[in-house]
Design a protein around this motif. Structure first.
Motif, PDB file in Angstrom:
ATOM      1  N   ILE A 145     -82.965  -0.013  19.419  1.00 52.10           N
ATOM      2  CA  ILE A 145     -82.776  -1.398  19.883  1.00 52.10           C
ATOM      3  C   ILE A 145     -82.916  -2.365  18.706  1.00 52.10           C
ATOM      4  CG2 ILE A 145     -83.797  -3.249  21.262  1.00 52.10           C
ATOM      5  CD1 ILE A 145     -84.487  -1.119  23.377  1.00 52.10           C
ATOM      6  N   SER A 146     -83.919  -2.127  17.854  1.00 57.70           N
ATOM      7  CA  SER A 146     -84.125  -2.957  16.673  1.00 57.70           C
ATOM      8  C   SER A 146     -82.937  -2.876  15.723  1.00 57.70           C
ATOM      9  CB  SER A 146     -85.406  -2.515  15.953  1.00 57.70           C
ATOM     10  OG  SER A 146     -85.557  -3.189  14.723  1.00 57.70           O
ATOM     11  N   MET A 147     -82.397  -1.657  15.562  1.00 57.24           N
ATOM     12  CA  MET A 147     -81.257  -1.464  14.669  1.00 57.24           C
ATOM     13  C   MET A 147     -80.018  -2.166  15.227  1.00 57.24           C
ATOM     14  SD  MET A 147     -81.399   0.198  11.767  1.00 57.24           S
ATOM     15  CE  MET A 147     -82.655   1.436  12.038  1.00 57.24           C
ATOM     16  N   SER A 148     -79.819  -2.070  16.539  1.00 57.52           N
ATOM     17  CA  SER A 148     -78.673  -2.704  17.177  1.00 57.52           C
ATOM     18  C   SER A 148     -78.754  -4.229  17.053  1.00 57.52           C
ATOM     19  CB  SER A 148     -78.613  -2.301  18.654  1.00 57.52           C
ATOM     20  OG  SER A 148     -77.530  -2.931  19.305  1.00 57.52           O
ATOM     21  N   GLU A 149     -79.942  -4.781  17.242  1.00 57.73           N
ATOM     22  CA  GLU A 149     -80.125  -6.233  17.117  1.00 57.73           C
ATOM     23  C   GLU A 149     -79.859  -6.689  15.682  1.00 57.73           C
ATOM     24  OE1 GLU A 149     -84.086  -6.806  18.505  1.00 57.73           O
ATOM     25  OE2 GLU A 149     -83.504  -6.890  20.632  1.00 57.73           O
ATOM     26  N   ALA A 150     -80.334  -5.896  14.714  1.00 57.70           N
ATOM     27  CA  ALA A 150     -80.111  -6.244  13.301  1.00 57.70           C
ATOM     28  C   ALA A 150     -78.620  -6.226  12.979  1.00 57.70           C
ATOM     29  CB  ALA A 150     -80.863  -5.274  12.395  1.00 57.70           C
ATOM     30  N   TYR A 151     -77.912  -5.232  13.535  1.00 58.69           N
ATOM     31  CA  TYR A 151     -76.470  -5.151  13.288  1.00 58.69           C
ATOM     32  C   TYR A 151     -75.751  -6.360  13.885  1.00 58.69           C
ATOM     33  CZ  TYR A 151     -71.618  -3.716  13.421  1.00 58.69           C
ATOM     34  OH  TYR A 151     -70.247  -3.701  13.260  1.00 58.69           O
ATOM     35  N   ASN A 152     -76.084  -6.689  15.124  1.00 55.70           N
ATOM     36  CA  ASN A 152     -75.443  -7.842  15.771  1.00 55.70           C
ATOM     37  C   ASN A 152     -75.706  -9.130  14.993  1.00 55.70           C
ATOM     38  OD1 ASN A 152     -74.520  -6.158  17.784  1.00 55.70           O
ATOM     39  ND2 ASN A 152     -76.190  -6.630  19.200  1.00 55.70           N
TER      40      ASN A 152
END
Length: 333
Positions: free
Chosen positions: A247-254
């Motif tokens: 979830i943290s990685m996805s938020e950083a990507y977005n």
């Protein structure tokens, strides 16, 4: 450092002066004796522009002999020919060989190439799209949309809610866009008129080259992670911990893609700074999993350790590429 070419001013007749033109610039713009040059007086500077319409170059064609070559070597030759803007690619092979289906699969994964002819020993593919009219920005957005969904869905492979085959096929789509983008950018870099028609300067072309490369690498990591997750069986606590990292990685990507589209340097700087936190969380998960199962002598647990280590390696790689996109934004003026 910009190289300045100093030329001597020569008197010609009673009221004119001449300066010789760099041969490299003449050849780069396909100029010849008698062609018109636009001259703009900007005070202390004279801006020279090639003034004739772009000349259509002859189609480039290449013949590739596949006999005795490993399929990976052949694939590299075909892809490099595509990236070097060959319009027609002809592949020769033994008529008693079963290479044709594999060759056709390679060609189909290169956007714009269509198989125009096939015999028992030859396949000919031709480019049918005009790369001068393709938007690099649209390519980046399409790669982003696919990669964004891959990040969101890869973690679902752990619980069987998504197939790793689905992620793999989407990675092929990203690769196809990456090769097309590379072809478009290289064409613009060697042809000033194309770059001008796209509204791109050299630094923008360089930045977009880095962007499509980083998106392709992130997609590659999701493909590998999904493959590893589909083989893994974890306890509920480990699943929750891994899901939090994702979830943290996805938020950083977005966030980093938002900073790229909006040229938001503040947001990009935050992604740069928090990369270390994401890396630490990956290391802590691996350490916790190892300590929790350190006393187990089960072969399946040992296998899980190896798989988890590979997943963490690719998650950290994803975080690094997200940080690198942020650095691209920070370097833009």
């Amino acid at each position: 450092m910009v190289k300045i070419d100093v030329r001597k001013l020569i008197s010609f007749g009673k009221g004119s002066y001449i300066v010789s033109m760099p041969k490299s610039w003449i050849e780069k713009n396909n100029l010849k004796k008698g062609d018109l040059i636009s001259v703009s007086d900007d005070g202390f500077e004279l801006i020279l522009k090639a003034n004739q319409e772009e000349k259509k170059s002859d189609p480039k064609e290449i013949d590739i002999d596949s006999k005795g070559k490993d399929m990976e070597v052949l694939k590299a030759e075909i892809v490099s020919s595509y990236l070097n803007n060959y319009d027609t690619i002809n592949i020769q092979f033994d008529n008693n060989n079963n290479e044709a289906p594999k060759i056709k699969e390679i060609l189909r994964n290169l956007s714009g190439l269509e198989i125009m002819e096939q015999t028992s020993s030859r396949i000919s593919a031709k480019n049918l799209i005009n790369i001068n009219e393709i938007s690099i920005g649209n390519i980046i957005r399409r790669m982003d949309i696919i990669t964004r969904a891959m990040i969101e869905d890869a973690i679902l492979c752990l619980t069987g809610q998504c197939s790793d085959d689905s992620i793999h096929h989407r990675d092929i789509d990203v690769n196809r866009l990456y090769f097309l983008g590379s072809r478009v950018i290289k064409n613009a870099m060697i042809n000033p008129r194309v770059a001008k028609s796209l509204g791109k300067d050299p630094w923008q072309l360089h930045s977009e080259t880095l962007m499509i490369l980083r998106l392709e690498r992130i997609a590659d990591s999701q493909k590998r992670i999904s493959r590893y997750l589909s083989k893994l069986s974890l306890d509920k606590t480990s699943i929750n911990d891994l899901n939090k990292i994702y979830i943290s990685m996805s938020e950083a990507y977005n966030d980093v893609m938002k900073s790229y589209y909006n040229q938001d340097k503040g947001l990009a700087l935050n992604i740069e700074v928090t990369n270390k936190d994401r890396t630490i969380s990956c290391d802590k998960f691996l350490e916790k999993f190892t300590l929790t199962h350190s006393n187990s002598k089960s072969k399946s647990i040992h296998s899980s350790h190896v798989i988890i280590a590979k997943i963490i390696e690719n998650l950290k790689s994803t975080s690094v590429e997200i940080r690198n996109i942020a650095r691209t934004v920070l370097c833009c003026e």
